[in-house]
Scaffold this active site. Structure first.
Site, PDB file in Angstrom:
ATOM      1  N   ASP A  67      34.412  47.518 105.144  1.00  0.00           N
ATOM      2  CA  ASP A  67      34.335  48.635 106.082  1.00  0.00           C
ATOM      3  C   ASP A  67      35.746  49.080 106.490  1.00  0.00           C
ATOM      4  O   ASP A  67      36.738  48.454 106.125  1.00  0.00           O
ATOM      5  CB  ASP A  67      33.530  48.246 107.322  1.00  0.00           C
ATOM      6  CG  ASP A  67      34.214  47.167 108.145  1.00  0.00           C
ATOM      7  OD1 ASP A  67      34.903  46.312 107.548  1.00  0.00           O
ATOM      8  OD2 ASP A  67      34.074  47.172 109.375  1.00  0.00           O
ATOM      9  N   GLU A  68      35.817  50.160 107.228  1.00  0.00           N
ATOM     10  CA  GLU A  68      37.054  50.666 107.820  1.00  0.00           C
ATOM     11  C   GLU A  68      38.144  50.971 106.789  1.00  0.00           C
ATOM     12  O   GLU A  68      39.329  50.852 107.092  1.00  0.00           O
ATOM     13  CB  GLU A  68      37.565  49.701 108.891  1.00  0.00           C
ATOM     14  CG  GLU A  68      36.582  49.534 110.041  1.00  0.00           C
ATOM     15  CD  GLU A  68      37.099  48.661 111.165  1.00  0.00           C
ATOM     16  OE1 GLU A  68      38.165  48.029 110.994  1.00  0.00           O
ATOM     17  OE2 GLU A  68      36.447  48.605 112.213  1.00  0.00           O
ATOM     18  N   SER A  69      37.742  51.369 105.610  1.00  0.00           N
ATOM     19  CA  SER A  69      38.716  51.812 104.605  1.00  0.00           C
ATOM     20  C   SER A  69      38.932  53.319 104.780  1.00  0.00           C
ATOM     21  O   SER A  69      38.662  54.126 103.882  1.00  0.00           O
ATOM     22  CB  SER A  69      38.216  51.490 103.195  1.00  0.00           C
ATOM     23  OG  SER A  69      38.029  50.097 103.035  1.00  0.00           O
ATOM     24  N   LEU A  70      39.427  53.687 105.942  1.00  0.00           N
ATOM     25  CA  LEU A  70      39.399  55.094 106.348  1.00  0.00           C
ATOM     26  C   LEU A  70      40.426  55.951 105.630  1.00  0.00           C
ATOM     27  O   LEU A  70      40.281  57.176 105.581  1.00  0.00           O
ATOM     28  CB  LEU A  70      39.611  55.179 107.867  1.00  0.00           C
ATOM     29  CG  LEU A  70      38.609  54.371 108.704  1.00  0.00           C
ATOM     30  CD1 LEU A  70      38.914  54.507 110.186  1.00  0.00           C
ATOM     31  CD2 LEU A  70      37.181  54.803 108.405  1.00  0.00           C
TER      32      LEU A  70
END
Length: 220
Positions: A18-21
């Site tokens: 997650d949070e691979s923005l």
């Protein structure tokens, strides 16, 4: 990943995801498909946060962990369904009711409030796992997890304060048969949560005296 798989006795390997923005979606999908394939070669069953569901070519049976809210946000429902369509199950950790690092009420000493604000004991008890995502029922749910992230916590006493008594709420939701979910009543649960907290205190474990529980003089 081979080293981690060799070190751990359990059947699972959680890759995050997650949070691979700042990563373009095409690169994210390509990486997730590659890394889950490599990880599965260790013999472990792979788990990843629900964002990994953007990749549809993961090894069959990969498990998704849902961390969005009890009302899915920003594609979380579609991403989570990818795991089910691929023969996997889902771990539910809806942040607005199951994240133990969320503040209890405005003004409490520790915790965060990004998951739709404070999470009271009443709110942590008032949800039904099978009613979060259409198409994900009891058979598709591997289990419930109540994460507690510690960037705002510094001592074990802080962790205990955030975990208890809300953990009792999540435990009862997680371990009750689906047929019992509609029978859950906070007014019945609340005195049991107080009794549970008294047992914690007797064991030297801290907890938060949440204002939505009927504390007695004996528990003060």
């Amino acid at each position: 990943m081979r080293q981690m798989a060799a070190m751990t006795p359990g059947p699972y390997l959680h890759l995050g995801g997650d949070e691979s923005l700042s990563t373009p979606e095409v690169d994210f999908v390509r990486f997730i498909e590659r890394v889950t394939t490599d990880a599965a070669q260790t013999g472990k069953t792979i788990i990843g946060w629900h964002e990994m569901g953007a990749a549809t070519a993961m090894p069959r049976g990969t498990i998704g962990q849902y961390w969005s809210f009890t009302r899915p946000q920003e594609g979380a429902e579609d991403d989570t369904m990818t795991f089910v369509r691929n023969g996997g199950q889902v771990i539910l950790s809806p942040a607005d009711v199951a994240y133990l690092d969320m503040v209890y009420e405005t003004g409490t000493e520790f915790g965060q409030a990004w998951a739709e604000g404070p999470t009271s004991v009443r709110e942590s008890y008032g949800w039904k796992p099978t009613r979060i995502i259409d198409g994900i029922g009891e058979e598709q749910i591997l289990g419930i997890e109540a994460p507690i992230w510690t960037e705002t916590l510094h001592r074990m006493q802080d962790v205990e304060y955030m975990a208890f008594p809300r953990l009792a709420s999540v435990m009862e939701i997680a371990w009750s048969p689906k047929a019992d979910h509609d029978q859950h009543d906070f007014e019945t649960f609340a005195p049991r949560a107080v009794a549970f907290s008294e047992r914690l205190e007797a064991a030297g474990i801290g907890y938060h005296r949440a204002p939505d529980l009927p504390w007695t003089d004996a528990a003060q």
